[in-house]
Design an enzyme around this catalytic site. Sequence first.
Site, PDB file in Angstrom:
ATOM      1  N   CYS A  40       0.798  -1.232   0.000  1.00  0.00           N
ATOM      2  CA  CYS A  40       0.000   0.000   0.000  1.00  0.00           C
ATOM      3  C   CYS A  40       0.833   1.286   0.000  1.00  0.00           C
ATOM      4  O   CYS A  40       0.602   2.171  -0.839  1.00  0.00           O
ATOM      5  CB  CYS A  40      -0.968   0.019   1.188  1.00  0.00           C
ATOM      6  SG  CYS A  40      -1.731  -1.558   1.545  1.00  0.00           S
ATOM      7  N   LYS A  67     -14.283  -4.478   4.270  1.00  0.00           N
ATOM      8  CA  LYS A  67     -13.860  -5.171   3.059  1.00  0.00           C
ATOM      9  C   LYS A  67     -14.851  -6.253   2.662  1.00  0.00           C
ATOM     10  O   LYS A  67     -15.635  -6.749   3.487  1.00  0.00           O
ATOM     11  CB  LYS A  67     -12.478  -5.795   3.252  1.00  0.00           C
ATOM     12  CG  LYS A  67     -12.393  -6.832   4.369  1.00  0.00           C
ATOM     13  CD  LYS A  67     -10.969  -7.371   4.514  1.00  0.00           C
ATOM     14  CE  LYS A  67     -10.860  -8.329   5.701  1.00  0.00           C
ATOM     15  NZ  LYS A  67      -9.507  -8.895   5.850  1.00  0.00           N
ATOM     16  N   HIS A  98      -8.462  -1.041  -1.997  1.00  0.00           N
ATOM     17  CA  HIS A  98      -7.439  -2.077  -2.043  1.00  0.00           C
ATOM     18  C   HIS A  98      -8.095  -3.319  -2.651  1.00  0.00           C
ATOM     19  O   HIS A  98      -9.195  -3.695  -2.245  1.00  0.00           O
ATOM     20  CB  HIS A  98      -6.934  -2.422  -0.646  1.00  0.00           C
ATOM     21  CG  HIS A  98      -6.420  -1.260   0.136  1.00  0.00           C
ATOM     22  ND1 HIS A  98      -5.092  -1.097   0.448  1.00  0.00           N
ATOM     23  CD2 HIS A  98      -7.073  -0.195   0.689  1.00  0.00           C
ATOM     24  CE1 HIS A  98      -4.935   0.006   1.159  1.00  0.00           C
ATOM     25  NE2 HIS A  98      -6.121   0.570   1.318  1.00  0.00           N
ATOM     26  N   HIS A 129      -4.395  -1.024  -6.296  1.00  0.00           N
ATOM     27  CA  HIS A 129      -5.025   0.076  -5.571  1.00  0.00           C
ATOM     28  C   HIS A 129      -5.746   0.943  -6.593  1.00  0.00           C
ATOM     29  O   HIS A 129      -5.149   1.377  -7.581  1.00  0.00           O
ATOM     30  CB  HIS A 129      -3.976   0.871  -4.796  1.00  0.00           C
ATOM     31  CG  HIS A 129      -3.275   0.046  -3.765  1.00  0.00           C
ATOM     32  ND1 HIS A 129      -2.038  -0.523  -3.977  1.00  0.00           N
ATOM     33  CD2 HIS A 129      -3.672  -0.369  -2.536  1.00  0.00           C
ATOM     34  CE1 HIS A 129      -1.686  -1.225  -2.914  1.00  0.00           C
ATOM     35  NE2 HIS A 129      -2.662  -1.159  -2.030  1.00  0.00           N
ATOM     36  N   ASP A 186      -1.779  -7.570  -6.118  1.00  0.00           N
ATOM     37  CA  ASP A 186      -2.350  -6.404  -5.457  1.00  0.00           C
ATOM     38  C   ASP A 186      -2.753  -5.343  -6.470  1.00  0.00           C
ATOM     39  O   ASP A 186      -2.182  -5.266  -7.563  1.00  0.00           O
ATOM     40  CB  ASP A 186      -1.287  -5.813  -4.523  1.00  0.00           C
ATOM     41  CG  ASP A 186      -1.856  -5.381  -3.190  1.00  0.00           C
ATOM     42  OD1 ASP A 186      -3.085  -5.341  -3.070  1.00  0.00           O
ATOM     43  OD2 ASP A 186      -1.064  -5.091  -2.294  1.00  0.00           O
ATOM     44  N   GLN A 205       1.652 -10.905  -3.711  1.00  0.00           N
ATOM     45  CA  GLN A 205       0.260 -10.461  -3.763  1.00  0.00           C
ATOM     46  C   GLN A 205      -0.067  -9.958  -5.164  1.00  0.00           C
ATOM     47  O   GLN A 205       0.708  -9.193  -5.746  1.00  0.00           O
ATOM     48  CB  GLN A 205       0.017  -9.330  -2.757  1.00  0.00           C
ATOM     49  CG  GLN A 205      -0.064  -9.776  -1.318  1.00  0.00           C
ATOM     50  CD  GLN A 205      -0.449  -8.629  -0.403  1.00  0.00           C
ATOM     51  OE1 GLN A 205       0.076  -7.524  -0.527  1.00  0.00           O
ATOM     52  NE2 GLN A 205      -1.348  -8.878   0.514  1.00  0.00           N
ATOM     53  N   ARG A 246       6.325 -11.272   5.782  1.00  0.00           N
ATOM     54  CA  ARG A 246       5.735 -11.103   7.112  1.00  0.00           C
ATOM     55  C   ARG A 246       6.198 -12.250   8.003  1.00  0.00           C
ATOM     56  O   ARG A 246       6.170 -13.409   7.583  1.00  0.00           O
ATOM     57  CB  ARG A 246       4.204 -11.096   7.043  1.00  0.00           C
ATOM     58  CG  ARG A 246       3.640  -9.983   6.170  1.00  0.00           C
ATOM     59  CD  ARG A 246       2.137 -10.084   6.026  1.00  0.00           C
ATOM     60  NE  ARG A 246       1.631  -9.145   5.034  1.00  0.00           N
ATOM     61  CZ  ARG A 246       0.372  -9.107   4.616  1.00  0.00           C
ATOM     62  NH1 ARG A 246      -0.507  -9.964   5.114  1.00  0.00           N
ATOM     63  NH2 ARG A 246      -0.006  -8.227   3.703  1.00  0.00           N
TER      64      ARG A 246
END
Length: 577
Positions: free
Chosen positions: A270, A403, A449, A321, A319, A317, A299
Amino acid sequence: MSYPIEVIRHSLAHVMAAAIQKLYPGVKFAGGPSIENGFYYDFDSDHVFTPDDFPTIEREMRDLIKSNGRFEKSIVSKPEALEIFKNEPYKLEWINDLNDGEISIYKFRDFTDLCRGPHVESSKDLPKSFKLQKIAGAYWKGDSKNKMLQRIYVDAFATDAELEQHLKMLEEAAKRDHRKLGREMDLFHFEPDYAPGSVFWHNLGYRVYRRLIEYMRMRQEQNDYSEVSTPAVMDRCLWETSGHWDKYGEHNYSGETEDGRVFCIKPMNCPGGLLVYKQGLKSYRDLPIRMAEFGKVHRYEASGSLMGLMRVREFTQDDAHIFCTPDQMESEIIDTTKLIIDIYKDFGFEKVLIKLSTRPDSIHRIGSDEVWDLSENALKNALTKHGFEYQINEGEGAFYGPKLEFVLRDAIGRDWQCGTVQVDMNLPERFDISYIGEDGDKHRPIMLHRALFGSIERFFGILLENTAGHLPLWLSPNPVVVCPIINIFNDYASDVVKLLKKAGIYAESDLRNEKINYKIREHALAKTPITVIVGEKEKADQTVTIRRLGVEKQETMSLSDFVELMKHSVKMPHSDI
């Protein structure tokens, strides 16, 4: 009298604790809640439990159930509770954490537990449809600084038929275990001594990994996404600004450099996406901006929670945005929801459950109630208006916004949470991003997201288990292996492979000096979709004999027709749009 299954499972947890108290004197008890498919109980014991103990414990549990023991509830004061549990250190800690007042306890036979209940009235009301399944380590209160306890998991159901069905599902799941398939198919492996929670991709597995990204990249480009890449190591202050450090700092990998700055290996994408957005002035005409990134994140997950591809410390990910105006938010949510569901269909997942995860407790979230109201209502209204059914997942939203979670049901009835769409009105404020509106003033964009697979690794594992390794032909790492019957036909086998490769089809030849039936069995175990057999007749006629995985009957066709068939069969879904 019939009882809810959660009450049955919770009562059986007390029965198991009573059995263990009798069989293994000196055990200290932590807690034993009802969970999906059963319950568990945590113990502190000098006796190291093993599966060899399970039959003994189960027999004692059944004897206790037959004894018709009552579950007796008492309400006591805090001082009384402290006296009752004076020899139970974990219960004492729970009691000391409670406010002064009345405390509920339950007694079953000689076992007394700190518990709110409810329970069945008597053990005669309990079924014997349970099975002790496994033992795991569990830190007290989930904190790695505390002592490691022993946790016994038990599957429990209301009837023998339900238990039997569940055990059959577990048996089938064991056959489909992606770690087992990964070894058999030579896709990947793990090195827990050197890189716990990280994947070592082999050639064939990495082909599938790349193919998944290739597919997703194509779908995103078709839906007007741009793609970016942001640094893997950035200043810790970015995650302090976003709020991630405060919430999940202990899960981050970080270190201090010579100049005293603390850098973090990114645990999520992010902040990097926000910094890309901030480059240059944005107008309302530029929005929506759909910014995708296949970002590898790290992580720290507790060692005991790592599980193959499903729970790792390093993953990619898919991912994105989406930065949009408030007026664009609903259409972006719906378009993304439709895209996610359509993508899952390409992989054979027809049953998709949507969950709306709402705000967590105030101590676990950022932003005002007004902002949370707006965000949650935006998701609800978008889904309702467009006819999507959904469930409320109370309190399970991200700390910065609510979410949508997309849950897949696989071939043997298990549910997997994969993609998400999250509404975020907080990080745009924290990173001070804006766009110039039609009125000439600065405005805050809405940030969505979005993840489609969730993580490439986890989706790969889910897909392997759902298909039992029989991946779609277009995704197979090695769709065709060509096997000569004897070595004098190696040249023709190699020519077939060259022709397939020239047509853009992954193919290999198996030229080992082994019997043909041995080769066929090996390639079936490796889940090779098509094994091509060539010999004297095939070479003379310029044909191939095809053996499809799971099909006994062979078929023969011309080499040119086979190449054309394969070109069509391995085409990626939506690649002709």
